[in-house]
Structure formats: structure tokens, C-alpha cells
Design a protein around this motif. Sequence first.
Motif, PDB file in Angstrom:
ATOM      1  N   ILE A 182      45.972 -71.004  -0.613  1.00  0.00           N
ATOM      2  CA  ILE A 182      46.220 -69.386  -0.039  1.00  0.00           C
ATOM      3  C   ILE A 182      46.073 -68.319  -1.462  1.00  0.00           C
ATOM      4  N   TYR A 183      47.148 -68.914  -2.715  1.00  0.00           N
ATOM      5  CA  TYR A 183      46.955 -67.798  -3.543  1.00  0.00           C
ATOM      6  C   TYR A 183      45.637 -67.874  -4.444  1.00  0.00           C
ATOM      7  N   GLU A 184      45.602 -66.826  -5.436  1.00  0.00           N
ATOM      8  CA  GLU A 184      44.263 -66.635  -6.177  1.00  0.00           C
ATOM      9  C   GLU A 184      43.153 -66.458  -5.270  1.00  0.00           C
ATOM     10  N   VAL A 199      38.131 -55.719 -14.245  1.00  0.00           N
ATOM     11  CA  VAL A 199      39.300 -56.713 -14.831  1.00  0.00           C
ATOM     12  C   VAL A 199      39.909 -57.691 -13.755  1.00  0.00           C
ATOM     13  N   ALA A 200      40.394 -57.100 -12.817  1.00  0.00           N
ATOM     14  CA  ALA A 200      40.908 -57.928 -11.776  1.00  0.00           C
ATOM     15  C   ALA A 200      40.093 -59.179 -11.490  1.00  0.00           C
ATOM     16  N   MET A 201      38.828 -58.974 -11.012  1.00  0.00           N
ATOM     17  CA  MET A 201      38.068 -60.017 -10.423  1.00  0.00           C
ATOM     18  C   MET A 201      37.730 -61.004 -11.652  1.00  0.00           C
ATOM     19  N   THR A 202      37.461 -60.587 -12.657  1.00  0.00           N
ATOM     20  CA  THR A 202      36.901 -61.613 -13.990  1.00  0.00           C
ATOM     21  C   THR A 202      38.092 -62.325 -14.135  1.00  0.00           C
ATOM     22  N   THR A 203      39.242 -61.829 -14.178  1.00  0.00           N
ATOM     23  CA  THR A 203      40.573 -62.310 -14.317  1.00  0.00           C
ATOM     24  C   THR A 203      40.853 -63.596 -13.403  1.00  0.00           C
ATOM     25  N   LEU A 204      40.549 -63.275 -12.097  1.00  0.00           N
ATOM     26  CA  LEU A 204      40.564 -64.018 -10.966  1.00  0.00           C
ATOM     27  C   LEU A 204      39.711 -65.129 -11.085  1.00  0.00           C
ATOM     28  N   ASP A 205      38.421 -65.145 -11.821  1.00  0.00           N
ATOM     29  CA  ASP A 205      37.304 -66.028 -11.938  1.00  0.00           C
ATOM     30  C   ASP A 205      37.809 -66.949 -12.772  1.00  0.00           C
ATOM     31  N   GLY A 206      38.646 -66.864 -13.941  1.00  0.00           N
ATOM     32  CA  GLY A 206      39.172 -68.167 -14.465  1.00  0.00           C
ATOM     33  C   GLY A 206      40.258 -68.501 -13.922  1.00  0.00           C
ATOM     34  N   GLY A 207      41.167 -67.626 -13.475  1.00  0.00           N
ATOM     35  CA  GLY A 207      42.551 -68.045 -12.723  1.00  0.00           C
ATOM     36  C   GLY A 207      42.303 -68.995 -11.692  1.00  0.00           C
ATOM     37  N   ARG A 208      41.241 -68.927 -10.943  1.00  0.00           N
ATOM     38  CA  ARG A 208      41.213 -69.904  -9.664  1.00  0.00           C
ATOM     39  C   ARG A 208      40.844 -71.229 -10.151  1.00  0.00           C
ATOM     40  N   ASN A 209      40.299 -71.340 -11.322  1.00  0.00           N
ATOM     41  CA  ASN A 209      40.024 -72.618 -12.037  1.00  0.00           C
ATOM     42  C   ASN A 209      41.469 -73.358 -12.482  1.00  0.00           C
ATOM     43  N   GLY A 210      42.239 -72.489 -12.942  1.00  0.00           N
ATOM     44  CA  GLY A 210      43.456 -73.035 -13.083  1.00  0.00           C
ATOM     45  C   GLY A 210      44.416 -73.527 -11.920  1.00  0.00           C
ATOM     46  N   GLU A 243      49.358 -56.236  -2.819  1.00  0.00           N
ATOM     47  CA  GLU A 243      50.252 -55.285  -2.096  1.00  0.00           C
ATOM     48  C   GLU A 243      50.387 -55.677  -0.596  1.00  0.00           C
ATOM     49  N   PRO A 244      51.483 -54.914  -0.136  1.00  0.00           N
ATOM     50  CA  PRO A 244      51.649 -55.352   1.409  1.00  0.00           C
ATOM     51  C   PRO A 244      50.511 -55.168   2.115  1.00  0.00           C
ATOM     52  N   GLY A 245      49.697 -54.117   2.164  1.00  0.00           N
ATOM     53  CA  GLY A 245      48.346 -53.826   2.714  1.00  0.00           C
ATOM     54  C   GLY A 245      47.200 -54.302   2.212  1.00  0.00           C
ATOM     55  N   SER A 246      47.262 -54.996   1.140  1.00  0.00           N
ATOM     56  CA  SER A 246      46.243 -55.297   0.137  1.00  0.00           C
ATOM     57  C   SER A 246      46.017 -56.760  -0.372  1.00  0.00           C
ATOM     58  N   GLY A 247      45.604 -57.669   0.458  1.00  0.00           N
ATOM     59  CA  GLY A 247      45.783 -59.128   0.075  1.00  0.00           C
ATOM     60  C   GLY A 247      44.254 -59.447  -0.147  1.00  0.00           C
ATOM     61  N   SER A 248      43.661 -59.993   0.693  1.00  0.00           N
ATOM     62  CA  SER A 248      42.392 -60.688   0.659  1.00  0.00           C
ATOM     63  C   SER A 248      41.303 -59.261   0.323  1.00  0.00           C
ATOM     64  N   ASP A 249      41.712 -58.220   0.922  1.00  0.00           N
ATOM     65  CA  ASP A 249      41.006 -56.993   0.485  1.00  0.00           C
ATOM     66  C   ASP A 249      41.670 -56.184  -0.590  1.00  0.00           C
ATOM     67  N   ALA A 250      41.289 -56.872  -1.835  1.00  0.00           N
ATOM     68  CA  ALA A 250      42.098 -56.459  -3.017  1.00  0.00           C
ATOM     69  C   ALA A 250      41.869 -55.064  -3.536  1.00  0.00           C
ATOM     70  N   GLY A 251      40.656 -54.513  -2.892  1.00  0.00           N
ATOM     71  CA  GLY A 251      40.314 -52.886  -3.299  1.00  0.00           C
ATOM     72  C   GLY A 251      40.985 -52.149  -2.419  1.00  0.00           C
ATOM     73  N   ALA A 252      41.765 -52.573  -1.245  1.00  0.00           N
ATOM     74  CA  ALA A 252      42.488 -51.612  -0.482  1.00  0.00           C
ATOM     75  C   ALA A 252      43.822 -51.250  -1.179  1.00  0.00           C
ATOM     76  N   MET A 253      44.119 -51.351  -2.659  1.00  0.00           N
ATOM     77  CA  MET A 253      45.432 -51.052  -3.056  1.00  0.00           C
ATOM     78  C   MET A 253      45.872 -49.419  -2.832  1.00  0.00           C
ATOM     79  N   ARG A 254      47.187 -49.482  -3.096  1.00  0.00           N
ATOM     80  CA  ARG A 254      47.729 -48.136  -2.788  1.00  0.00           C
ATOM     81  C   ARG A 254      48.565 -47.531  -3.893  1.00  0.00           C
ATOM     82  N   THR A 255      48.946 -48.350  -4.936  1.00  0.00           N
ATOM     83  CA  THR A 255      49.463 -48.007  -5.999  1.00  0.00           C
ATOM     84  C   THR A 255      48.879 -47.067  -6.870  1.00  0.00           C
ATOM     85  N   THR A 256      49.454 -45.982  -7.256  1.00  0.00           N
ATOM     86  CA  THR A 256      48.727 -45.018  -8.112  1.00  0.00           C
ATOM     87  C   THR A 256      48.983 -44.613  -9.413  1.00  0.00           C
TER      88      THR A 256
END
Length: 379
Positions: free
Chosen positions: A361-363, A234-245, A127-140
Motif C-alpha cells: 500500500i504505502y509509498e 522533489v516528491a516523485m524523485t524522493t519516492l523513486d528511492g524510497g520505494r526501494n527501501g 492528504e485525505p483527498g490526495s493519495g494515489s493522485d499525489a498531485g491533487a493536494m490542497r495544502t497551500t
Amino acid sequence: MNFLLSEEHEMIRKMVRDFARNEVEPTAAERDEEERFDMEIFNKMADLGLTGIPFPEEYGGIGSDYLAYCIAVEELSRVCASTGVTLSAHTSLASWPIYKYGTEEQKQKYLVPLAQGTKIGGYGLTEPGSGSDAGAMRTTARLDGDHYVLNGSKIFITNGGIADIYVVFALTDPTSKHKGTSAFIIESDFPGFSVGKKEKKLGIRSSPTTEIIFEECRVPKENMLGAEGEGFKVAMTTLDGGRNGIAAQAVGIAQGALDAAIAYAKERVQFGKPISAQQGVSFKLADMATSIEASRLLTYQAAWRESEGLSYGKESAMSKLLAGDTAMKVTTEAVQIFGGYGYTKDYPVERYMRDAKITQIYEGTQEIQRLVISRMITK
Ligand code: CAA
């Protein structure tokens, strides 16, 4: 220990390499210039079974493994990093969490068409205010009868606007950070869902990156993915594999740049002999090839570990870190070897260099990979 690829992996590499050279490479520069996604290429990948490589046949996949998937992303990225990331986001970030956390109904309804490639997948975390700090999301996500109602927006979404199905994260309990996060499967035609600004980017320009917006977006209760409050996991474990992609994408970009640099260095004559025969260039080529090989081995190892059911989060962060930095370094050196020609759009190396940057940068930025690795080796 055996470092040889199996017959199946070699076969997949050859198939994807032929496809990449014949169907993807010819338009790569033009699609980059025009910032144009080509649906026909995606459809052809689907026909070849590339959209569901690691998933069982009963869920629309081809029942292969994560190494085969990485090889496919690598070979595509060797000619077009945009096509590589389209497949990577589709497979690792959308299909995988549904495969891992989805109910049988969710798998039948969403994973099957994703793996078959009749639908495209995306992933909404940032999100705009939640990049590296993925836990700071605001979407409800607020429960209302048999629906959750989502409000907020996500940015930098790979496959944004072309995806039919998104795995998205939102706060079901805004008073709690990680434990208040839940994951949802969103269809692009749900009421209240829309696609916002499309980014104009330095690289991977034929892979669309957009904002996605939720305005009182009504999502059936049964589209929660995993348990309520389990979304951060779910988000973190998804990124665990995604990063290798992404590591595989970076290896492919670097290899493509090295291929081009070797071919050019053998032809380009200065001071009476090919520049490949001059140490200033030949040593560069040697260093480039060595870094690529190390990155590839780490990437394949992480993929193999995932296929074998072993832990792979640390290895995946390491492969992304090394391969991303390698891609940036190797592509920059490739431009240097091409000299003034490399700085023009007459040769592909400037595109490789622009494309390489995003792999740092990404993932998760390289700094986040270091955070993940250091936490794991010191805990
Ligand atoms: N697997 C399982 N659980 C995990 C986990 C993992 N890999 N990582 C963290 N967790 C769990 C922790 O165990 C903890 O659980 P408990 O509360 O039960 O103890 C919880 O999640 C919180 O963990 P942390 O305290 O470590 O969380 P944090 O706030 O410090 O953040 C972080 C950790 C690694 C920095 C994370 O925020 C992160 O990965 N940031 C980067 C975000 C990112 O990679 N974004 C990429 C966007 S997608 C993209 O880029 C796609 C594209 O374009 C192609």
C-alpha cells in the motif's frame, strides 16, 4: 558481473543482524501489542551510524551506499518491520531530498542532525483527498514577507509525532497542479504546526502514523527545498528511492517469516515425520525461498544502480511491486505452515503477515507501481 557482496556490505549486514537480534527482536511483539515506539532503539541505531548510511561523512553520514542502507532495512525488518520503516522513512523520505535538493545551509542545519540521528525525519505528501493522485493536494503555502504561511493537513505520516524535521509539500500556486507545488522543510516546533490523530493500525504498530496539521504555520522563506514549483519533482524523485527501501523492508519481513516457518517445519512432527519432509510443506518452503531471492536481487540491483548514479526509478518500482507481493504471499504461507499455532500471538508469523500488508500500500500502491513501470516501458 559479481553477485557477491563486498566485505563492507557483509560487515554492515552482520552488525545490523546482531543488533536486530539482540536489541530489536526481544521487544518486537510487545511493542506491536502496545503500539509503542522505542526511542532507545532509534538512539542505538544512531550510535551505530545506521541513521545516515548513504550520506557522506561531511553531512553526518557514514559514507556508505544505498545497497548498505537496503541491507540494514532488510535485517531490521527481518525481526521488526516497524523498526525497518522508521529507518526507511527517516533516511529515504526526509534526509535524502535534503541531501539531493538542499542548499549547503539546509544540509548543515538539517541533514547533519538527521544523518547523525540526533533528529528524526518525516515526509508529508498524502492528504485525505490526495493519495494515489499525489498531485491533487490542497495544502497551500502563501508568501507573507520573509515567511511562507502553510494551511492544510497531511495524513498517514510515518514517524508522525516523533519526527523533529518533516519534508512537506504544498501549493505555492493553487491554480496550477504539478507546477504549482513546492517542497518545504518544517521543524516540529514551528508555530502553527501540530500533530493530529494517531492511527490504530493492522500492522507496523510500533511505528507511529499520524496526521500533521498546518494552521497559519509560519515557515521561513529559506526553508523552501528546491525551487518554487519544483516540489512535485522533489516528491516523485524522493519516492523513486524510497520505494526501494520499502522493497528491502518487504524482503526482510518475508525472510523473517521464512526463517520461522523453516524452524517450525523441521520440529513439527505429523504423520510420523517432520512436516518439512512432507511435500505439501517442503514445496511451499521452496517457492517462498525462490520468491524472496528474486525480490532481493531486484532490490539490490535497484540500490546498486542508485549508488552507481544510473537511473533506478523503474527498477525501484519493480522491486517494491515484486517484494511487496512476495512478503504478503510468503507471510500468509508461513501462517499456513504453522497451522492453528500460526494464527495465535504465541508465534511471530501472524505479526509478519499483518506487517506485510502495508508494503503493498504505502509509498505508492502496487497499482501505482504498475502505472509507473508501464509508463516507463512504453514511453
Ligand atoms: N521523477 C521526476 N519527475 C517526475 C517523476 C519522477 N519519478 N514522476 C513524475 N514526474 C514529473 C513528470 O515528468 C511531470 O513533469 P512535467 O509536468 O514537467 O512534464 C510531472 O511530474 C507530473 O507527472 P505525471 O503527469 O506523471 O503525474 P501524475 O499526476 O499522473 O502522477 C503518479 C504520477 C506516479 C501517479 C504520482 O501521483 C504518484 O506517485 N502517486 C503515488 C503517490 C505515492 O506514492 N504516495 C506515497 C506517499 S509517501 C508514503 O507512503 C510514505 C510512508 O508511509 C512510509
